[in-house]
Design a protein around this motif. Structure first.
Motif, PDB file in Angstrom:
ATOM      1  N   GLY A 156      -6.160   0.843  -4.813  1.00 47.08           N
ATOM      2  CA  GLY A 156      -5.577  -0.432  -4.438  1.00 47.08           C
ATOM      3  C   GLY A 156      -5.346  -1.339  -5.629  1.00 47.08           C
TER       4      GLY A 156
ATOM      5  N   ALA B 216       0.822  -1.209   0.000  1.00 43.05           N
ATOM      6  CA  ALA B 216       0.000   0.000   0.000  1.00 43.05           C
ATOM      7  C   ALA B 216       0.857   1.261   0.000  1.00 43.05           C
ATOM      8  CB  ALA B 216      -0.936  -0.012   1.206  1.00 43.05           C
TER       9      ALA B 216
ATOM     10  N   SER C 263      -8.063  -4.463  -0.328  1.00 41.21           N
ATOM     11  CA  SER C 263      -7.679  -3.577  -1.422  1.00 41.21           C
ATOM     12  C   SER C 263      -6.303  -3.897  -1.983  1.00 41.21           C
ATOM     13  CB  SER C 263      -7.701  -2.117  -0.955  1.00 41.21           C
ATOM     14  OG  SER C 263      -8.992  -1.719  -0.566  1.00 41.21           O
ATOM     15  N   PHE C 264      -5.435  -4.524  -1.148  1.00 41.15           N
ATOM     16  CA  PHE C 264      -4.039  -4.684  -1.564  1.00 41.15           C
ATOM     17  C   PHE C 264      -3.485  -6.105  -1.456  1.00 41.15           C
ATOM     18  CE2 PHE C 264      -4.149  -0.093  -0.799  1.00 41.15           C
ATOM     19  CZ  PHE C 264      -3.408   0.386  -1.858  1.00 41.15           C
TER      20      PHE C 264
END
Length: 571
Positions: free
Chosen positions: A59, A10, A40-41
């Motif tokens: 992301g 991130a 998201s990552f």
């Protein structure tokens, strides 16, 4: 991936490669250190059965200008490596979803920055028109920004090759390899406006003409059919009314509350014509106006839901298997009447769709070719078997393709074909539903059922993986008291005859799918979705049916049988 590694990934998004708004969004995610940060990552978005699809946001596992920019830069690199002598070009369409228009322009910018000509639709258009436009404009590739029937927070990205079908081997792996080798800093966003051309009416008219040409039968009594149509706030409103008008249908009632394209889909919980609730307003309007048929399409207009009058005059929602069987039968009747069937034709379907299609095709001495789930594989069969004529094909997920002028699910032409069938049947004192029942009597009554189990996020993905591992390790030996005789494992390309122990190779690309067949033709399939956080279980059972009068009873018996199987498998 550990929390520490996720944060490290991130933090790479806090550099000057990314714009200020993105950096601030990522910093807020890092500060919160929540499940949203992890989801998201924890991985990169991947191409699934229907392209890339995911939640919008910052992301590596989200739809945003950078993930789509990277995918497009990889596509551009692949196109330019093909060493074409002429000017390469890509046509781009987008649907009604939030950010689809701006993301489409970003994708166009990346392509023109790489010296590739872009045809961009001036406003939202349907997925089948995009597929058609690839060939019509003689493009190298096509892209559509859509998340199909997913919830409003999703968006997506599908890539098409020069034949008009979605990318398949070897182009898919070639593009994906180049995408994976890229760093976000290598994306070219500086557009060349001289290479961008907006398109609209000309392609619209050509698509409508082609749809009518391929979807119409020889009829003269279209005034007798009353239609209700809903676009469910999606793109079909740009094509379906015009197609009905050109075909000669005048009694068309549109659900006005759902006419306007809207990425929030305010009148439905899900803009999916597979869901009965999505067609509630259309069904209510149909009863009000006495409609013969109800047509509903999803946001990008590749899926079509159909409701018709049953033998008691009540509206009945059909599933994708039922509509594709009737459509396939009518197309072959048309070809037979025109003396065009000569052993050099085929129809297409998928491994999880109804086996009734093959029975119907066989009655016309037409071959059925079966492929993996997804219309890209049906389109690939058209290319692979170019010496044969493609009549039509579909899959259980409410998609059908008439002829080969579109190489993807085409709700526009298939909806028109459904209305043509209903019109013809009505003129003969029959109905669309009665035509289905006659096929059950002539062949077998097939009953299919689908269960989708949602498992969101990183933990959900792991659980879905484990469910498939467990099913492979503990494959059923019996299903509802019937001995399992064949086990198909498409991940390992093995079909095993459990009676003889013989193993044969499955001649298809590898896919994480398991299918079990019993001695009586009962089928159970398991498959993780390629575009959603779901694992899907498909059930198919069948029985003979001596007359139309016994259809209801046999169907109820088969429904009970499916529920026994579901309970037996602890689903």
């Amino acid at each position: 991936m550990s929390t520490q590694n996720i944060i490290a990934v991130a933090k790479k998004w806090l550099t000057s490669t990314f714009d200020q708004d993105t950096q601030e969004e990522v910093q807020n995610l890092i500060d919160s250190n929540s499940d949203i940060l992890a989801d998201s990552f924890y991985k990169d978005l991947e191409f699934g059965t229907g392209g890339i699809r995911g939640l919008m946001g910052a992301g590596t596992n989200r739809i945003n200008k950078y993930t789509l920019g990277k995918a497009t830069q990889g596509l551009a690199n692949y196109i330019l490596r093909q060493n074409n002598n002429s000017q390469d070009s890509v046509v781009i369409a987008y649907d009604c979803r939030h950010n689809s228009d701006t993301l489409a322009k970003t994708v166009a910018d990346v392509l023109t920055a790489n010296g590739i000509k872009v045809f961009l639709f001036e406003a939202l258009r349907t997925t089948p028109e995009l597929s058609f436009a690839v060939n019509y404009l003689n493009c190298t590739a096509g892209i559509v920004l859509t998340a199909s029937h997913n919830p409003p927070e999703y968006n997506g990205y599908k890539v098409y090759w020069k034949d008009g079908g979605q990318i398949v081997p070897p182009n898919d792996s070639g593009i994906i390899d180049l995408v994976n080798k890229l760093d976000f800093s290598e994306i070219k966003f500086d557009a060349d406006s001289n290479l961008l051309e907006y398109i609209g009416e000309e392609v619209d008219n050509a698509f409508t003409d082609a749809s009518v040409k391929n979807g119409c039968l020889e009829l003269s009594n279209r005034d007798d059919l009353t239609i209700v149509f809903t676009s469910l706030h999606g793109t079909a409103i740009t094509a379906m009314p015009q197609t009905f008008e050109k075909a000669g249908y005048k009694n068309v009632h549109i659900v006005e509350e759902q006419r306007k394209p809207d990425g929030n889909f305010p009148t439905v919980a899900s803009p999916n014509p597979e869901e009965p609730a999505a067609l509630k307003m259309a069904l209510e309007l149909a009863d009000k106006v006495g409609a013969d048929i109800v047509i509903g399409t999803d946001p990008d207009s590749d899926r079509v839901g159909i409701a018709v009058r049953d033998l008691n005059g009540n509206l009945k929602l059909l599933n994708g298997n039922q509509t594709m069987v009737v459509m396939t039968d009518f197309l072959m009747k048309k070809w037979q009447k025109e003396d065009r069937i000569n052993g050099k034709q085929f129809v297409g379907t998928t491994i999880v769709s109804t086996d009734l299609v093959a029975e119907v095709a066989n009655s016309y001495n037409v071959e059925t070719k079966i492929c993996l789930t997804g219309f890209k594989w049906i389109a690939k069969m058209i290319v692979d078997y170019s010496e044969l004529e493609f009549i039509g094909g579909g899959e259980e997920s409410f998609g059908y393709m008439v002829s080969d002028f579109v190489r993807d699910k085409d709700a526009i032409t298939s909806a028109l074909l459904a209305c043509e069938i209903a019109t013809y049947a009505k003129s003969q004192g029959s109905s669309f539903y009665n035509e289905l029942l006659q096929l059950y009597v002539k062949h077998n009554l097939y009953k299919e059922h689908l269960i989708s189990i949602t498992k969101k996020g990183m933990d959900g993905a792991a659980k879905i993986t484990q469910m498939m591992v467990d099913l492979r390790a503990n494959a059923p030996q019996e299903i509802d008291g019937e001995k399992v005789v064949f086990a198909y494992d498409y991940e390992f390309s093995i079909c095993k005859n459990l009676v003889t122990g013989e193993e044969t190779t499955i001649d298809m690309p590898k896919s994480n799918v398991l299918i079990f067949y019993t001695e009586k033709g009962t089928r159970v399939a398991a498959r993780p979705s390629g575009t959603e956080p779901k694992i899907k279980f498909y059930f198919s059972v069948n029985s003979t049916c001596d007359s139309i009068d016994c259809v209801d009873l046999v169907e109820k018996e088969l429904s009970v049988k499916i529920q026994r199987i579901i309970k037996e498998l602890n689903l």
